[in-house]
Design an enzyme around this catalytic site. Structure first.
Site, PDB file in Angstrom:
ATOM      1  N   LYS A 112       0.598  -1.214  -0.072  1.00 16.11           N
ATOM      2  CA  LYS A 112       0.038   0.183   0.031  1.00 16.11           C
ATOM      3  C   LYS A 112       0.817   1.187  -0.059  1.00 16.11           C
ATOM      4  O   LYS A 112       0.443   2.206  -0.424  1.00 16.11           O
ATOM      5  CB  LYS A 112      -1.061   0.088   1.135  1.00 16.11           C
ATOM      6  CG  LYS A 112      -1.874  -1.191   0.932  1.00 16.11           C
ATOM      7  CD  LYS A 112      -3.392  -0.854   1.791  1.00 16.11           C
ATOM      8  CE  LYS A 112      -4.343  -1.954   1.564  1.00 16.11           C
ATOM      9  NZ  LYS A 112      -5.397  -1.664   2.250  1.00 16.11           N
ATOM     10  N   LYS A 195      -5.550  -9.873  -6.365  1.00 17.66           N
ATOM     11  CA  LYS A 195      -6.746 -10.005  -5.345  1.00 17.66           C
ATOM     12  C   LYS A 195      -7.850  -8.860  -5.807  1.00 17.66           C
ATOM     13  O   LYS A 195      -7.512  -7.863  -6.123  1.00 17.66           O
ATOM     14  CB  LYS A 195      -6.343  -9.713  -4.057  1.00 17.66           C
ATOM     15  CG  LYS A 195      -7.367  -9.945  -2.825  1.00 17.66           C
ATOM     16  CD  LYS A 195      -6.669  -9.416  -1.400  1.00 17.66           C
ATOM     17  CE  LYS A 195      -6.837  -7.934  -1.591  1.00 17.66           C
ATOM     18  NZ  LYS A 195      -7.000  -7.432  -0.075  1.00 17.66           N
ATOM     19  N   LYS A 198     -10.813  -3.256  -3.193  1.00 19.10           N
ATOM     20  CA  LYS A 198     -11.363  -1.710  -3.279  1.00 19.10           C
ATOM     21  C   LYS A 198     -10.439  -0.967  -3.873  1.00 19.10           C
ATOM     22  O   LYS A 198     -10.684   0.043  -4.676  1.00 19.10           O
ATOM     23  CB  LYS A 198     -11.622  -1.447  -1.689  1.00 19.10           C
ATOM     24  CG  LYS A 198     -12.916  -2.057  -1.233  1.00 19.10           C
ATOM     25  CD  LYS A 198     -12.819  -1.395   0.101  1.00 19.10           C
ATOM     26  CE  LYS A 198     -13.499  -2.578   1.252  1.00 19.10           C
ATOM     27  NZ  LYS A 198     -12.939  -2.561   2.508  1.00 19.10           N
TER      28      LYS A 198
HETATM   29  N1  AQP Z   1     -10.369 -10.685  -2.643  1.00 10.59           N
HETATM   30  C1  AQP Z   1     -10.862 -11.090  -1.460  1.00 10.59           C
HETATM   31  N2  AQP Z   1     -10.725 -12.132  -1.243  1.00 10.59           N
HETATM   32  C2  AQP Z   1     -11.146 -12.802  -0.006  1.00 10.59           C
HETATM   33  N3  AQP Z   1     -11.304 -12.046   1.154  1.00 10.59           N
HETATM   34  C3  AQP Z   1     -11.211 -10.729   0.892  1.00 10.59           C
HETATM   35  N4  AQP Z   1     -11.116  -9.701   1.869  1.00 10.59           N
HETATM   36  C4  AQP Z   1     -10.889  -8.747   1.202  1.00 10.59           C
HETATM   37  N5  AQP Z   1     -10.671  -8.988  -0.024  1.00 10.59           N
HETATM   38  C5  AQP Z   1     -10.585 -10.223  -0.457  1.00 10.59           C
HETATM   39  C6  AQP Z   1     -11.543  -9.932   3.090  1.00 10.59           C
HETATM   40  O1  AQP Z   1     -12.484  -9.081   3.556  1.00 10.59           O
HETATM   41  C7  AQP Z   1     -12.323  -8.466   4.916  1.00 10.59           C
HETATM   42  C8  AQP Z   1     -12.448  -7.152   4.757  1.00 10.59           C
HETATM   43  O2  AQP Z   1     -11.465  -6.455   4.526  1.00 10.59           O
HETATM   44  P1  AQP Z   1     -11.066  -5.028   4.691  1.00 10.59           P
HETATM   45  O3  AQP Z   1     -11.919  -4.216   5.527  1.00 10.59           O
HETATM   46  O4  AQP Z   1      -9.843  -4.968   5.303  1.00 10.59           O
HETATM   47  O5  AQP Z   1     -10.855  -4.610   3.239  1.00 10.59           O
HETATM   48  P2  AQP Z   1      -9.833  -4.454   2.586  1.00 10.59           P
HETATM   49  O6  AQP Z   1      -8.758  -5.349   2.711  1.00 10.59           O
HETATM   50  O7  AQP Z   1      -9.626  -2.914   2.651  1.00 10.59           O
HETATM   51  O8  AQP Z   1     -10.459  -4.708   1.168  1.00 10.59           O
HETATM   52  P3  AQP Z   1      -9.971  -4.717  -0.149  1.00 10.59           P
HETATM   53  O9  AQP Z   1     -10.917  -4.710  -1.053  1.00 10.59           O
HETATM   54  O10 AQP Z   1      -9.002  -5.879  -0.032  1.00 10.59           O
HETATM   55  O11 AQP Z   1      -9.135  -3.289  -0.041  1.00 10.59           O
HETATM   56  P4  AQP Z   1      -7.737  -2.928  -0.231  1.00 10.59           P
HETATM   57  O12 AQP Z   1      -7.669  -2.296  -1.559  1.00 10.59           O
HETATM   58  O13 AQP Z   1      -7.491  -1.866   1.014  1.00 10.59           O
HETATM   59  O14 AQP Z   1      -6.865  -4.014  -0.085  1.00 10.59           O
HETATM   60  C9  AQP Z   1     -11.215  -9.321   5.277  1.00 10.59           C
HETATM   61  O15 AQP Z   1     -11.132 -10.310   6.260  1.00 10.59           O
HETATM   62  C10 AQP Z   1     -10.317  -9.590   3.942  1.00 10.59           C
HETATM   63  O16 AQP Z   1      -9.522 -10.562   4.181  1.00 10.59           O
END
Ligand code: AQP
Length: 329
Positions: A112, A195, A198
């Site tokens: 990040k 993956k 968001k």
């Molecule tokens: N692609 C994924 N597959 C399986 N599990 C996932 N999680 C996130 N993406 C995947 C799981 O969702 C939960 C909430 O995650 P968070 O609030 O930490 O969201 P995040 O990681 O910000 O979501 P993103 O979409 O992955 O955003 P960024 O861009 O920040 O990386 C967690 O349990 C996570 O494992």
């Protein structure tokens, strides 16, 4: 009953199907078997810049989505992280227990901060996993349902719990990650080796997006130049991801789908996945709208949740402060 703690950030207008299948579906199911604490982690959200009004709105929408997906305030404690000061109180103690090198090895920070430029990353983004450890340990959680991307953070949490226990005497339950293999990592629709995330907004499947837009995304999902519908993550990541999604949404095993789609084209698979996704998303959207039309009721749920959460987390924080030598009187 064993205890569960998990959290989700209110950092987008909608959760995506990776959040749901990777984590939130387990949250809902574990209400039957565990004592559950679930949090909208707004303190984690501000590790990157947020517009205050947008953040507050997204926190409510996040809570509404969790309820719409099946969290039941009678059977779980749903709360907003910033309403429970014990998280930050414990976090400081955990920071003082974490090595700088140890924190520097967290790959999510590396990824990040690379995206935004390391110099422009906040210290909060760096210490994010330590706050997460405090979140989990505050509730003495036995299990933490998350996606694969959180495994390293969970390992840090376990190390910190063990370190604290060794230094100050048995205090924390050492939590286990609860990561289901089949849904541990859902992939991006346009970059099927990445993956779904968001921060790659073009290839997500968002629960609250207009369903027509989601259908379009599914239809233009990247596949490959072959014709065969077969699960092969290595050579056919796009098709495998679509098969995985359909398998989860329909609750039909992948080999059965491979048989069903033998000799058929990618277009059929995509149409059927689109239909399954719409059937899932439409009722969720309707329920979210209902929750959002009554913000006072929603806030009441969250206030009660915060009260219950504080009762547990405050005890842990007081115990920890006492053991560390901070408490006076
Ligand atoms: N692609 C994924 N597959 C399986 N599990 C996932 N999680 C996130 N993406 C995947 C799981 O969702 C939960 C909430 O995650 P968070 O609030 O930490 O969201 P995040 O990681 O910000 O979501 P993103 O979409 O992955 O955003 P960024 O861009 O920040 O990386 C967690 O349990 C996570 O494992």
């Amino acid at each position: 009953k064993p205890r569960v703690l998990s959290g989700i950030q209110p950092t987008a207008d909608s959760f995506h199907i990776g959040n749901y299948l990777g984590a939130l579906r387990q949250w809902v199911r574990m209400q039957d078997t565990h004592e559950c604490f679930y949090s909208v982690v707004d303190l984690h959200a501000i590790t990157v810049e947020q517009d205050p009004a947008v953040l507050r709105h997204r926190t409510r929408v996040a809570a509404a989505q969790l309820l719409a997906l099946g969290l039941d305030p009678e059977r779980c404690t749903l709360f907003v992280q910033s309403q429970v000061p014990a998280h930050t109180q414990l976090s400081w103690v955990m920071e003082c227990l974490t090595g700088f090198g140890e924190a520097s090895r967290m790959t999510q920070f590396k990824d990040k901060s690379q995206r935004g430029g390391a110099d422009r990353s906040s210290v909060g983004l760096f210490t994010y996993p330590i706050l997460q450890a405090a979140d989990i340990l505050a509730y003495q959680a036995d299990a933490v349902p998350v996606g694969e991307d959180q495994r390293q953070h969970l390992e840090l949490t376990r190390n910190l719990a063990q370190r604290f226990n060794a230094r100050y005497g048995p205090t924390f339950v050492v939590p286990e990650p609860y990561i289901l293999k089949s849904t541990a990592k859902i992939y991006d629709l346009t970059e099927p080796r990445a993956k779904m995330s968001k921060s790659l907004p073009g290839g997500t499947l968002d629960l609250l997006a207009p369903v027509k837009a989601s259908v379009k995304r599914i239809k233009s999902a990247v596949t490959d130049t072959e014709r065969e519908i077969r699960y092969d993550e290595e050579n056919k990541p796009g098709v495998s991801n679509l098969l995985g999604l359909l398998s989860e949404l329909r609750e039909v095993p992948i080999p059965a789908l491979e048989q069903e789609y033998a000799g058929r084209g990618y277009g059929d698979l995509k149409s059927d996945l689109a239909a399954a996704f719409v059937a899932f998303a439409e009722p969720v959207q309707a329920r979210v709208q209902e929750y959002l039309t009554d913000p006072a009721a929603l806030d009441k749920v969250l206030d009660l949740g915060a009260q219950r959460a504080r009762q547990v987390a405050d005890v842990t924080a007081a115990t920890v402060y006492e053991k560390v030598g901070l408490a006076v009187g």
